[in-house]
Scaffold this motif. Sequence first.
Motif, PDB file in Angstrom:
ATOM      1  N   LEU A 192     110.348 -89.081  45.252  1.00 27.00           N
ATOM      2  CA  LEU A 192     111.758 -88.934  45.600  1.00 27.00           C
ATOM      3  C   LEU A 192     112.150 -89.766  46.816  1.00 27.00           C
ATOM      4  CD1 LEU A 192     112.173 -85.039  45.212  1.00 27.00           C
ATOM      5  CD2 LEU A 192     112.648 -86.823  43.520  1.00 27.00           C
ATOM      6  N   ALA A 193     111.149 -90.190  47.581  1.00 26.75           N
ATOM      7  CA  ALA A 193     111.423 -90.946  48.807  1.00 26.75           C
ATOM      8  C   ALA A 193     110.382 -92.047  48.972  1.00 26.75           C
ATOM      9  CB  ALA A 193     111.433 -90.014  50.020  1.00 26.75           C
ATOM     10  N   PRO A 194     110.429 -93.067  48.106  1.00 25.33           N
ATOM     11  CA  PRO A 194     109.399 -94.115  48.151  1.00 25.33           C
ATOM     12  C   PRO A 194     109.355 -94.915  49.441  1.00 25.33           C
ATOM     13  CG  PRO A 194     111.208 -94.710  46.668  1.00 25.33           C
ATOM     14  CD  PRO A 194     111.390 -93.271  47.019  1.00 25.33           C
ATOM     15  N   LYS A 195     110.445 -94.929  50.205  1.00 29.79           N
ATOM     16  CA  LYS A 195     110.471 -95.704  51.436  1.00 29.79           C
ATOM     17  C   LYS A 195     110.162 -94.862  52.673  1.00 29.79           C
ATOM     18  CE  LYS A 195     113.922 -99.037  49.780  1.00 29.79           C
ATOM     19  NZ  LYS A 195     115.271 -99.615  50.014  1.00 29.79           N
ATOM     20  N   GLY A 196     110.388 -93.548  52.576  1.00 25.91           N
ATOM     21  CA  GLY A 196     110.265 -92.745  53.784  1.00 25.91           C
ATOM     22  C   GLY A 196     109.268 -91.610  53.754  1.00 25.91           C
ATOM     23  N   TYR A 197     108.683 -91.322  52.584  1.00 28.20           N
ATOM     24  CA  TYR A 197     107.771 -90.173  52.498  1.00 28.20           C
ATOM     25  C   TYR A 197     106.472 -90.477  53.232  1.00 28.20           C
ATOM     26  CZ  TYR A 197     105.900 -85.889  50.435  1.00 28.20           C
ATOM     27  OH  TYR A 197     105.405 -84.616  50.242  1.00 28.20           O
ATOM     28  N   LEU A 198     106.002 -89.505  54.023  1.00 29.57           N
ATOM     29  CA  LEU A 198     104.778 -89.660  54.801  1.00 29.57           C
ATOM     30  C   LEU A 198     103.623 -88.876  54.188  1.00 29.57           C
ATOM     31  CD1 LEU A 198     106.331 -89.258  58.389  1.00 29.57           C
ATOM     32  CD2 LEU A 198     105.576 -91.391  57.309  1.00 29.57           C
ATOM     33  N   THR A 199     103.783 -87.568  54.146  1.00 27.14           N
ATOM     34  CA  THR A 199     102.791 -86.650  53.581  1.00 27.14           C
ATOM     35  C   THR A 199     103.508 -85.309  53.425  1.00 27.14           C
ATOM     36  OG1 THR A 199     100.564 -85.694  53.855  1.00 27.14           O
ATOM     37  CG2 THR A 199     101.902 -85.915  55.835  1.00 27.14           C
ATOM     38  N   GLY A 200     102.763 -84.249  53.196  1.00 26.72           N
ATOM     39  CA  GLY A 200     103.404 -82.959  53.070  1.00 26.72           C
ATOM     40  C   GLY A 200     102.396 -81.832  52.965  1.00 26.72           C
ATOM     41  N   ALA A 201     102.907 -80.606  53.057  1.00 30.42           N
ATOM     42  CA  ALA A 201     102.089 -79.397  52.952  1.00 30.42           C
ATOM     43  C   ALA A 201     102.212 -78.853  51.531  1.00 30.42           C
ATOM     44  CB  ALA A 201     102.558 -78.360  53.964  1.00 30.42           C
ATOM     45  N   GLU A 202     101.080 -78.687  50.854  1.00 32.42           N
ATOM     46  CA  GLU A 202     101.096 -78.249  49.460  1.00 32.42           C
ATOM     47  C   GLU A 202     100.312 -76.958  49.262  1.00 32.42           C
ATOM     48  OE1 GLU A 202     100.204 -80.968  46.336  1.00 32.42           O
ATOM     49  OE2 GLU A 202     100.733 -82.738  47.537  1.00 32.42           O
ATOM     50  N   TRP A 203     100.792 -76.155  48.307  1.00 33.96           N
ATOM     51  CA  TRP A 203     100.030 -75.007  47.838  1.00 33.96           C
ATOM     52  C   TRP A 203      99.081 -75.455  46.735  1.00 33.96           C
ATOM     53  CZ3 TRP A 203     100.362 -70.744  50.614  1.00 33.96           C
ATOM     54  CH2 TRP A 203     101.513 -70.509  51.352  1.00 33.96           C
ATOM     55  N   ASN A 204      97.928 -74.827  46.665  1.00 31.04           N
ATOM     56  CA  ASN A 204      96.947 -75.144  45.630  1.00 31.04           C
ATOM     57  C   ASN A 204      96.715 -73.889  44.793  1.00 31.04           C
ATOM     58  OD1 ASN A 204      95.108 -76.713  44.219  1.00 31.04           O
ATOM     59  ND2 ASN A 204      93.412 -76.275  45.607  1.00 31.04           N
ATOM     60  N   TRP A 205      97.809 -73.418  44.161  1.00 32.99           N
ATOM     61  CA  TRP A 205      97.756 -72.152  43.438  1.00 32.99           C
ATOM     62  C   TRP A 205      96.761 -72.168  42.277  1.00 32.99           C
ATOM     63  CZ3 TRP A 205      99.155 -68.794  46.510  1.00 32.99           C
ATOM     64  CH2 TRP A 205     100.343 -68.820  47.240  1.00 32.99           C
ATOM     65  N   GLU A 206      96.541 -73.339  41.687  1.00 34.19           N
ATOM     66  CA  GLU A 206      95.591 -73.367  40.565  1.00 34.19           C
ATOM     67  C   GLU A 206      94.200 -72.912  40.987  1.00 34.19           C
ATOM     68  OE1 GLU A 206      96.336 -77.820  41.664  1.00 34.19           O
ATOM     69  OE2 GLU A 206      97.403 -75.908  41.739  1.00 34.19           O
ATOM     70  N   LYS A 231      90.049 -74.779  54.430  1.00 31.05           N
ATOM     71  CA  LYS A 231      88.631 -74.520  54.214  1.00 31.05           C
ATOM     72  C   LYS A 231      88.379 -73.908  52.848  1.00 31.05           C
ATOM     73  CE  LYS A 231      84.705 -71.952  56.161  1.00 31.05           C
ATOM     74  NZ  LYS A 231      84.273 -71.016  57.238  1.00 31.05           N
ATOM     75  N   GLU A 232      89.240 -72.979  52.444  1.00 31.42           N
ATOM     76  CA  GLU A 232      89.084 -72.287  51.158  1.00 31.42           C
ATOM     77  C   GLU A 232      89.810 -73.005  50.016  1.00 31.42           C
ATOM     78  OE1 GLU A 232      88.538 -69.735  54.614  1.00 31.42           O
ATOM     79  OE2 GLU A 232      90.275 -70.916  53.951  1.00 31.42           O
ATOM     80  N   LYS A 233      90.485 -74.109  50.357  1.00 32.04           N
ATOM     81  CA  LYS A 233      91.219 -74.927  49.377  1.00 32.04           C
ATOM     82  C   LYS A 233      92.400 -74.193  48.734  1.00 32.04           C
ATOM     83  CE  LYS A 233      87.377 -78.032  48.243  1.00 32.04           C
ATOM     84  NZ  LYS A 233      86.575 -77.646  49.403  1.00 32.04           N
ATOM     85  N   VAL A 234      92.960 -73.221  49.448  1.00 29.80           N
ATOM     86  CA  VAL A 234      94.159 -72.534  48.972  1.00 29.80           C
ATOM     87  C   VAL A 234      95.395 -73.400  49.232  1.00 29.80           C
ATOM     88  CG1 VAL A 234      95.617 -70.484  49.268  1.00 29.80           C
ATOM     89  CG2 VAL A 234      93.127 -70.263  49.278  1.00 29.80           C
ATOM     90  N   VAL A 235      95.320 -74.250  50.254  1.00 32.55           N
ATOM     91  CA  VAL A 235      96.382 -75.204  50.556  1.00 32.55           C
ATOM     92  C   VAL A 235      95.762 -76.595  50.641  1.00 32.55           C
ATOM     93  CG1 VAL A 235      97.796 -73.517  51.767  1.00 32.55           C
ATOM     94  CG2 VAL A 235      96.122 -74.854  53.050  1.00 32.55           C
ATOM     95  N   LYS A 236      96.608 -77.600  50.588  1.00 29.40           N
ATOM     96  CA  LYS A 236      96.124 -78.974  50.679  1.00 29.40           C
ATOM     97  C   LYS A 236      97.226 -79.887  51.194  1.00 29.40           C
ATOM     98  CE  LYS A 236      97.218 -79.916  45.808  1.00 29.40           C
ATOM     99  NZ  LYS A 236      96.667 -80.337  44.484  1.00 29.40           N
ATOM    100  N   MET A 237      96.837 -81.070  51.628  1.00 28.90           N
ATOM    101  CA  MET A 237      97.795 -82.052  52.105  1.00 28.90           C
ATOM    102  C   MET A 237      98.191 -82.998  50.979  1.00 28.90           C
ATOM    103  SD  MET A 237      98.481 -81.452  55.255  1.00 28.90           S
ATOM    104  CE  MET A 237      99.332 -82.971  55.708  1.00 28.90           C
ATOM    105  N   SER A 238      99.452 -83.383  50.963  1.00 24.40           N
ATOM    106  CA  SER A 238      99.863 -84.457  50.062  1.00 24.40           C
ATOM    107  C   SER A 238      99.171 -85.739  50.519  1.00 24.40           C
ATOM    108  CB  SER A 238     101.374 -84.660  50.114  1.00 24.40           C
ATOM    109  OG  SER A 238     102.065 -83.501  49.722  1.00 24.40           O
ATOM    110  N   PRO A 239      98.796 -86.609  49.584  1.00 25.96           N
ATOM    111  CA  PRO A 239      98.173 -87.880  49.993  1.00 25.96           C
ATOM    112  C   PRO A 239      99.071 -88.663  50.946  1.00 25.96           C
ATOM    113  CG  PRO A 239      97.974 -87.549  47.624  1.00 25.96           C
ATOM    114  CD  PRO A 239      98.897 -86.480  48.123  1.00 25.96           C
TER     115      PRO A 239
END
Length: 306
Positions: A192-206, A231-239
Amino acid sequence: MPNVKTFEEEKVPETNDVQKSMKGMIELSKCKIIFPTSFGYFDPHVLKVAEKYPEVMFLHCGGLYDEKKHPKNVGSYFGYIDECEYLSGIIAGYATKSKKLGFVAAKGIPQVKRNINAFALGAQSVDPKIEVLVIFTNDWSNSVKEAEAANNLISAGVDVITCHVDSPKVIVETAEGRGIKVCGYHASQATLAPKGYLTGAEWNWEKVYTDYVTMLQEGKKVPNLVRGGLKEKVVKMSPYTDQVSPEARKAADAVKAQFEAGTFVIFKGPLFDNMGKEVIPAGKEYVQTAIELEGMDYLVKGVVGR
């Protein structure tokens, strides 16, 4: 347990619709395990239905299970996404030129404040002079308010923005349209933001739901309280995108490694709120399992907003 108000205990609509839905799943569909994920319905709705159906397991997203007072057929799960917010703050701290970051927040509940504070502390670890300007929309999903908030923050000099709302789409696209950087939330919004996106906080519900299914298939007892972070991989960072500098990547990855090792503490003293009051004394640390964090009622120094 200390007498703190947790984010699950905020007022919810006085309706029995959620109870009717769960009862329908049990009596009509013969469900034996139910995942009632809606915010705020743990107490009283989930607890009331659980008492009537002791043979059914209720696993709520976000509710804070207390073995001293809650039925044994109730459980809750959630993640320490503030760890990812702290890392996003580091990335934003390296990206900002104005030293002003923006945060569009939904409701002023402890979990949202925890994310705002973690983001601010991460950024301030790069430069203590960085400010985080916050606007609360008081709605989980309101595209008009979110666009207005994002535009107002950008007009106030913010050059990196993030959020905690149901859908970051409007905020991310507004940031892209105004030519500033953005960190996402929930999932990656990089497209959605190819010029300005940096990273983000993600849930890893799977990871969470797969673990539950595996335990059930193997006949293991499902725990009543599940919490976890990087540590438990419940959350993850966007690349990281190519908008993130090598220096920023190195700094964030160093802290990420500590999170994964379980050695990094976000909230430790001395820590002051944005009114000048000491909220965590020197020498005191609140690890992720600290009950005090569940009732966070302040914004840290450097956060502009109430």
